[in-house]
Design a protein around this motif. Structure first.
Motif, PDB file in Angstrom:
ATOM      1  N   ASN A 139      -4.945  11.744 -49.834  1.00 54.67           N
ATOM      2  CA  ASN A 139      -4.284  10.456 -49.634  1.00 54.67           C
ATOM      3  C   ASN A 139      -4.288   9.602 -50.896  1.00 54.67           C
ATOM      4  OD1 ASN A 139      -2.986   8.389 -48.216  1.00 54.67           O
ATOM      5  ND2 ASN A 139      -4.903   7.519 -47.495  1.00 54.67           N
ATOM      6  N   PHE A 140      -5.421   9.534 -51.562  1.00 54.84           N
ATOM      7  CA  PHE A 140      -5.564   8.618 -52.684  1.00 54.84           C
ATOM      8  C   PHE A 140      -5.259   9.240 -54.044  1.00 54.84           C
ATOM      9  CE2 PHE A 140      -8.956   6.878 -49.679  1.00 54.84           C
ATOM     10  CZ  PHE A 140      -8.044   6.040 -49.047  1.00 54.84           C
ATOM     11  N   SER A 141      -5.189  10.564 -54.103  1.00 57.05           N
ATOM     12  CA  SER A 141      -4.981  11.225 -55.389  1.00 57.05           C
ATOM     13  C   SER A 141      -3.887  12.284 -55.346  1.00 57.05           C
ATOM     14  CB  SER A 141      -6.295  11.852 -55.861  1.00 57.05           C
ATOM     15  OG  SER A 141      -6.126  12.557 -57.061  1.00 57.05           O
ATOM     16  N   GLY A 142      -3.889  13.105 -54.320  1.00 59.33           N
ATOM     17  CA  GLY A 142      -2.949  14.225 -54.266  1.00 59.33           C
ATOM     18  C   GLY A 142      -1.515  13.811 -53.988  1.00 59.33           C
ATOM     19  N   LEU A 143      -1.338  12.740 -53.209  1.00 62.03           N
ATOM     20  CA  LEU A 143       0.008  12.282 -52.858  1.00 62.03           C
ATOM     21  C   LEU A 143       0.436  11.146 -53.781  1.00 62.03           C
ATOM     22  CD1 LEU A 143      -0.013  12.348 -48.946  1.00 62.03           C
ATOM     23  CD2 LEU A 143       1.264  13.855 -50.493  1.00 62.03           C
ATOM     24  N   LYS A 144       1.195  11.491 -54.787  1.00 65.60           N
ATOM     25  CA  LYS A 144       1.796  10.502 -55.679  1.00 65.60           C
ATOM     26  C   LYS A 144       3.292  10.482 -55.404  1.00 65.60           C
ATOM     27  CE  LYS A 144       0.942  10.366 -60.006  1.00 65.60           C
ATOM     28  NZ  LYS A 144       0.756  10.786 -61.424  1.00 65.60           N
ATOM     29  N   PHE A 145       3.879   9.300 -55.467  1.00 65.91           N
ATOM     30  CA  PHE A 145       5.319   9.227 -55.293  1.00 65.91           C
ATOM     31  C   PHE A 145       6.014   9.775 -56.540  1.00 65.91           C
ATOM     32  CE2 PHE A 145       3.987   5.604 -52.467  1.00 65.91           C
ATOM     33  CZ  PHE A 145       4.313   6.246 -51.280  1.00 65.91           C
ATOM     34  N   THR A 146       7.291  10.045 -56.408  1.00 71.20           N
ATOM     35  CA  THR A 146       8.048  10.582 -57.542  1.00 71.20           C
ATOM     36  C   THR A 146       8.041   9.574 -58.693  1.00 71.20           C
ATOM     37  OG1 THR A 146      10.142   9.630 -56.789  1.00 71.20           O
ATOM     38  CG2 THR A 146       9.583  11.842 -55.981  1.00 71.20           C
ATOM     39  N   PRO A 147       8.229  10.033 -59.933  1.00 72.49           N
ATOM     40  CA  PRO A 147       8.266   9.103 -61.066  1.00 72.49           C
ATOM     41  C   PRO A 147       9.306   7.996 -60.886  1.00 72.49           C
ATOM     42  CG  PRO A 147       8.092  11.362 -61.851  1.00 72.49           C
ATOM     43  CD  PRO A 147       8.294  11.442 -60.367  1.00 72.49           C
ATOM     44  N   GLN A 148      10.445   8.321 -60.264  1.00 72.71           N
ATOM     45  CA  GLN A 148      11.492   7.309 -60.071  1.00 72.71           C
ATOM     46  C   GLN A 148      11.008   6.199 -59.140  1.00 72.71           C
ATOM     47  OE1 GLN A 148      11.811  10.571 -59.678  1.00 72.71           O
ATOM     48  NE2 GLN A 148      13.397  11.259 -61.119  1.00 72.71           N
ATOM     49  N   ILE A 149      10.343   6.568 -58.046  1.00 73.17           N
ATOM     50  CA  ILE A 149       9.833   5.575 -57.106  1.00 73.17           C
ATOM     51  C   ILE A 149       8.706   4.777 -57.747  1.00 73.17           C
ATOM     52  CG2 ILE A 149       8.629   5.266 -54.907  1.00 73.17           C
ATOM     53  CD1 ILE A 149      10.191   7.649 -53.817  1.00 73.17           C
ATOM     54  N   GLU A 150       7.806   5.466 -58.448  1.00 73.11           N
ATOM     55  CA  GLU A 150       6.692   4.784 -59.108  1.00 73.11           C
ATOM     56  C   GLU A 150       7.208   3.773 -60.142  1.00 73.11           C
ATOM     57  OE1 GLU A 150       3.297   5.188 -58.940  1.00 73.11           O
ATOM     58  OE2 GLU A 150       3.112   6.840 -57.509  1.00 73.11           O
ATOM     59  N   GLU A 151       8.202   4.162 -60.907  1.00 75.01           N
ATOM     60  CA  GLU A 151       8.733   3.282 -61.945  1.00 75.01           C
ATOM     61  C   GLU A 151       9.370   2.034 -61.333  1.00 75.01           C
ATOM     62  OE1 GLU A 151      12.016   3.368 -65.615  1.00 75.01           O
ATOM     63  OE2 GLU A 151      11.575   5.190 -64.468  1.00 75.01           O
ATOM     64  N   LEU A 152      10.159   2.226 -60.267  1.00 75.71           N
ATOM     65  CA  LEU A 152      10.804   1.077 -59.634  1.00 75.71           C
ATOM     66  C   LEU A 152       9.777   0.179 -58.949  1.00 75.71           C
ATOM     67  CD1 LEU A 152      13.598  -0.099 -59.352  1.00 75.71           C
ATOM     68  CD2 LEU A 152      13.879   1.142 -57.198  1.00 75.71           C
ATOM     69  N   GLY A 153       8.736   0.797 -58.377  1.00 74.82           N
ATOM     70  CA  GLY A 153       7.663   0.013 -57.777  1.00 74.82           C
ATOM     71  C   GLY A 153       6.970  -0.859 -58.811  1.00 74.82           C
ATOM     72  N   ARG A 154       6.706  -0.296 -59.991  1.00 75.92           N
ATOM     73  CA  ARG A 154       6.077  -1.078 -61.071  1.00 75.92           C
ATOM     74  C   ARG A 154       6.972  -2.232 -61.505  1.00 75.92           C
ATOM     75  NH1 ARG A 154       4.261   4.129 -62.779  1.00 75.92           N
ATOM     76  NH2 ARG A 154       6.120   4.382 -64.082  1.00 75.92           N
ATOM     77  N   LYS A 155       8.279  -2.010 -61.471  1.00 76.42           N
ATOM     78  CA  LYS A 155       9.210  -3.064 -61.863  1.00 76.42           C
ATOM     79  C   LYS A 155       9.139  -4.237 -60.889  1.00 76.42           C
ATOM     80  CE  LYS A 155      14.069  -3.907 -63.036  1.00 76.42           C
ATOM     81  NZ  LYS A 155      15.414  -3.286 -63.237  1.00 76.42           N
ATOM     82  N   VAL A 156       9.116  -3.936 -59.581  1.00 73.67           N
ATOM     83  CA  VAL A 156       9.020  -4.999 -58.571  1.00 73.67           C
ATOM     84  C   VAL A 156       7.708  -5.763 -58.736  1.00 73.67           C
ATOM     85  CG1 VAL A 156       8.886  -5.504 -56.099  1.00 73.67           C
ATOM     86  CG2 VAL A 156      10.493  -3.770 -56.933  1.00 73.67           C
ATOM     87  N   ILE A 157       6.626  -5.041 -58.916  1.00 66.98           N
ATOM     88  CA  ILE A 157       5.307  -5.672 -59.072  1.00 66.98           C
ATOM     89  C   ILE A 157       5.272  -6.551 -60.315  1.00 66.98           C
ATOM     90  CG2 ILE A 157       2.860  -5.195 -59.509  1.00 66.98           C
ATOM     91  CD1 ILE A 157       3.340  -2.551 -57.857  1.00 66.98           C
ATOM     92  N   ARG A 158       5.878  -6.078 -61.392  1.00 67.19           N
ATOM     93  CA  ARG A 158       5.909  -6.850 -62.637  1.00 67.19           C
ATOM     94  C   ARG A 158       6.683  -8.152 -62.445  1.00 67.19           C
ATOM     95  NH1 ARG A 158       7.427  -2.984 -65.404  1.00 67.19           N
ATOM     96  NH2 ARG A 158       9.671  -3.375 -65.509  1.00 67.19           N
ATOM     97  N   ILE A 159       7.810  -8.085 -61.753  1.00 65.03           N
ATOM     98  CA  ILE A 159       8.611  -9.295 -61.500  1.00 65.03           C
ATOM     99  C   ILE A 159       7.807 -10.295 -60.679  1.00 65.03           C
ATOM    100  CG2 ILE A 159      10.648 -10.177 -60.294  1.00 65.03           C
ATOM    101  CD1 ILE A 159      12.040  -7.502 -60.985  1.00 65.03           C
ATOM    102  N   LEU A 160       7.129  -9.809 -59.645  1.00 63.90           N
ATOM    103  CA  LEU A 160       6.347 -10.693 -58.779  1.00 63.90           C
ATOM    104  C   LEU A 160       5.188 -11.332 -59.542  1.00 63.90           C
ATOM    105  CD1 LEU A 160       6.327  -8.482 -55.565  1.00 63.90           C
ATOM    106  CD2 LEU A 160       7.338 -10.762 -55.747  1.00 63.90           C
ATOM    107  N   LYS A 161       4.469 -10.536 -60.305  1.00 57.59           N
ATOM    108  CA  LYS A 161       3.295 -11.063 -61.012  1.00 57.59           C
ATOM    109  C   LYS A 161       3.669 -12.067 -62.093  1.00 57.59           C
ATOM    110  CE  LYS A 161      -0.083  -7.426 -60.107  1.00 57.59           C
ATOM    111  NZ  LYS A 161      -1.028  -6.445 -60.676  1.00 57.59           N
ATOM    112  N   GLN A 162       4.861 -11.923 -62.652  1.00 56.45           N
ATOM    113  CA  GLN A 162       5.303 -12.884 -63.663  1.00 56.45           C
ATOM    114  C   GLN A 162       5.450 -14.289 -63.078  1.00 56.45           C
ATOM    115  OE1 GLN A 162       8.909 -11.113 -65.141  1.00 56.45           O
ATOM    116  NE2 GLN A 162       7.855  -9.813 -66.645  1.00 56.45           N
ATOM    117  N   ASN A 163       5.688 -14.346 -61.766  1.00 52.42           N
ATOM    118  CA  ASN A 163       5.894 -15.636 -61.093  1.00 52.42           C
ATOM    119  C   ASN A 163       4.655 -16.122 -60.356  1.00 52.42           C
ATOM    120  OD1 ASN A 163       8.631 -15.800 -61.912  1.00 52.42           O
ATOM    121  ND2 ASN A 163       9.188 -14.364 -60.296  1.00 52.42           N
ATOM    122  N   GLY A 164       3.506 -15.486 -60.595  1.00 54.04           N
ATOM    123  CA  GLY A 164       2.266 -15.944 -59.972  1.00 54.04           C
ATOM    124  C   GLY A 164       1.785 -15.032 -58.856  1.00 54.04           C
ATOM    125  N   PRO A 165       0.773 -15.476 -58.105  1.00 52.93           N
ATOM    126  CA  PRO A 165       0.233 -14.646 -57.015  1.00 52.93           C
ATOM    127  C   PRO A 165       1.280 -14.416 -55.928  1.00 52.93           C
ATOM    128  CG  PRO A 165      -0.664 -16.860 -56.923  1.00 52.93           C
ATOM    129  CD  PRO A 165       0.098 -16.772 -58.201  1.00 52.93           C
TER     130      PRO A 165
END
Length: 504
Positions: free
Chosen positions: A236-262
């Motif tokens: 669950n915590f190590s073996g199942l990673k999402f595809t690079p495309q999903i991971e990259e887009l997820g990081r983008k959403v998180i980055r946008i949110l964190k730029q605007n605060g909690p």
């Protein structure tokens, strides 16, 4: 069968002899050619094994393509020195007892937990697991394959020291399956690993291939060997990673949110499928109630058809409505300026979000944070969209699920694993009672808010033991919501401070 094969072999040999194919002169000629070939290759090997200086002089007279290839190899070796080498765990060697095929059912997180269970089962039975097939026929109708959501190569290689995983059956075994030599079944829910060892393994040894066509909650939460529980966590915590495309887009959403605060992730499970399945129609108009009822009867695997919505709500078995959610967040003193990211599909009766957005104006979704082009390849793929929400939920400052479905539970457990990140576990039975009393005028706002905060002061994802209810696994705590076997012991973890109104 054996006699028939022997007779066929004898007949075939006689034909070969009669045709003159098998002759002494032919054998001699073949041996001469083989000997010459071996001698030539021996000379080549000896030449290339000599020192670099002398060997390079000899090879200058060879065709230029050989030197170009050697140079390319040298350049490739030099280039790879600068690239981090991924060290794979050693393969586990074991006698393979057969092949296990599985078809997962349900949404993304139900399938995620099932995959973890199936890996642990395959490891215990010493069988080869075929990459699981994902559900494509449920309400979501998502055609995604495993490799469209998860990094399949990482899944296979990262777990190779535990179990052998293949993308598909070997050709010879596939032929057997095509001929119907396979056993298909649904395992019993909440079974101990001993059930699989005593009941399923003999079937695999007999048929070579067993196909499990249902995988939801098929392994018990508790009283399993420690190595089984640890492996479930590892997958669950190590073996199942999402595809690079999903991971990259997820990081983008998180980055946008964190730029605007909690930011707070609200898993607002007020979607059409959940309301139809649960029969919860609080606040819906007559047309909506009829639509949800028709949908519930349209899916035969949803067993419960006649449902008392009011009774179910009072028992705390319904997801909170957007209106109830807004009241709850306000009572918990959630900062009205905080960003609220809604991790969900389309909210049923979208007009009802107005109460929430009136109290929390910084309410966003992935569709409002990203350009349409970013989500182009994710449209009509609900599991891939859910994967994005999963990644954002893990990284949020606060996670609040309004219903304890599969995503809520799996994210809760994952956030515990990441350091007991704040997860507000709402007591829905208590909340609807307090909300009704507040709306009826029996409680003032200050009284209502104080009771809500007091009731949830220790429901913030604090370290706790998993509730065990023998013979009633559906009512006890889900393994993946609180995998205590994989978390620091309660003695090693400092208790989280009680949440005051100002700290939320």
């Amino acid at each position: 069968m054996g006699l028939k094969s022997a007779a066929f072999g004898k007949e075939r040999l006689e034909k070969l002899r009669g045709s003159g194919v098998v002759s002494r002169s032919g054998v001699k000629l073949w041996m001469l050619r083989a000997t010459t070939t071996v001698l030539l290759w021996t000379c080549v090997v000896q030449l290339t094994a000599l020192s670099d200086t002398w060997g390079s002089r000899v090879l200058r007279g060879w065709p230029s393509c050989f030197l170009q290839e050697s140079s390319a190899v040298a350049l490739d070796i030099q280039w790879t020195r600068d690239v981090p080498v991924k060290i794979l765990p050693p393969k586990r060697e074991y006698r393979n007892n057969g092949y296990l095929m599985v078809s997962c059912n349900g949404g993304l997180n139900q399938m995620r937990a099932a995959i973890c269970d199936m890996v642990a089962i395959a490891r215990s039975l010493n069988v080869t697991l075929i990459v699981p097939d994902l559900d494509k026929t449920s309400f979501w109708n998502d055609p995604s394959e495993f490799e469209h959501i998860f990094d399949v190569d990482h899944f296979i290689t990262s777990l190779r020291d535990e179990v052998r995983i293949l993308k598909e059956l070997p050709v010879r075994v596939k032929r057997r399956v095509e001929l119907g030599m396979i056993y298909t079944m649904a395992p019993i829910s909440w079974s101990d690993i001993s059930y699989y060892q005593n009941q399923i393994l003999p079937l695999i040894q007999k048929y070579k291939v067993v196909h499990l066509n249902r995988t939801d909650a098929r392994l018990a939460n508790n009283d399993q060997p420690m190595e089984i529980q640890k492996l479930r966590c590892r997958v669950n915590f190590s073996g199942l990673k999402f595809t690079p495309q999903i991971e990259e887009l997820g990081r983008k959403v998180i980055r946008i949110l964190k730029q605007n605060g909690p930011f707070l992730v609200l898993h607002l499970r007020y979607e059409m499928d959940m309301l139809a399945f649960s029969g919860c129609t609080q606040g819906c108009n007559r047309a909506e109630v009829e639509e949800l009822t028709r949908m519930r009867y349209a899916y035969p695997w949803w067993k419960e058809k006649i449902i008392d919505s009011d009774m179910k709500r009072k028992e705390g078995l319904c997801p909170l409505t957007p209106e109830e959610t807004a009241l709850t967040l306000r009572a918990l003193n959630i900062d009205p300026n905080i960003q609220i990211y809604i991790a969900a599909g389309e909210i049923y009766g979208g007009r009802r979000l107005s109460t929430l957005t009136a109290s929390y104006r910084n309410t966003v979704r992935k569709e409002t944070l990203l350009a349409p082009s970013d989500l182009r390849f994710f449209q009509n793929h609900s599991s891939q969209m859910a994967a994005l929400d999963y990644l954002v939920s893990l990284e949020s400052d606060i996670f609040v699920p309004t219903y304890d479905g599969n995503m809520a539970k799996v994210v809760e457990g994952h956030r515990r694993y990441l350091g007991y990140r704040k997860t507000i576990l709402l007591d829905r039975k208590l909340l609807v009672d307090l909300i009704d009393k507040y709306k009826s005028g029996f409680l003032s706002w200050d009284e209502f808010s104080a009771e809500v905060r007091d009731a949830h002061s220790e429901r913030m994802g604090n370290p706790t033991k998993r509730l065990v209810i023998p013979d009633r696994p559906k009512e006890e705590d889900y393994f993946y919501a609180n995998p205590v076997e994989c978390l620091p012991s309660l003695d090693e973890v400092k208790p989280m401070p009680s949440q005051s109104s100002s700290s939320i």
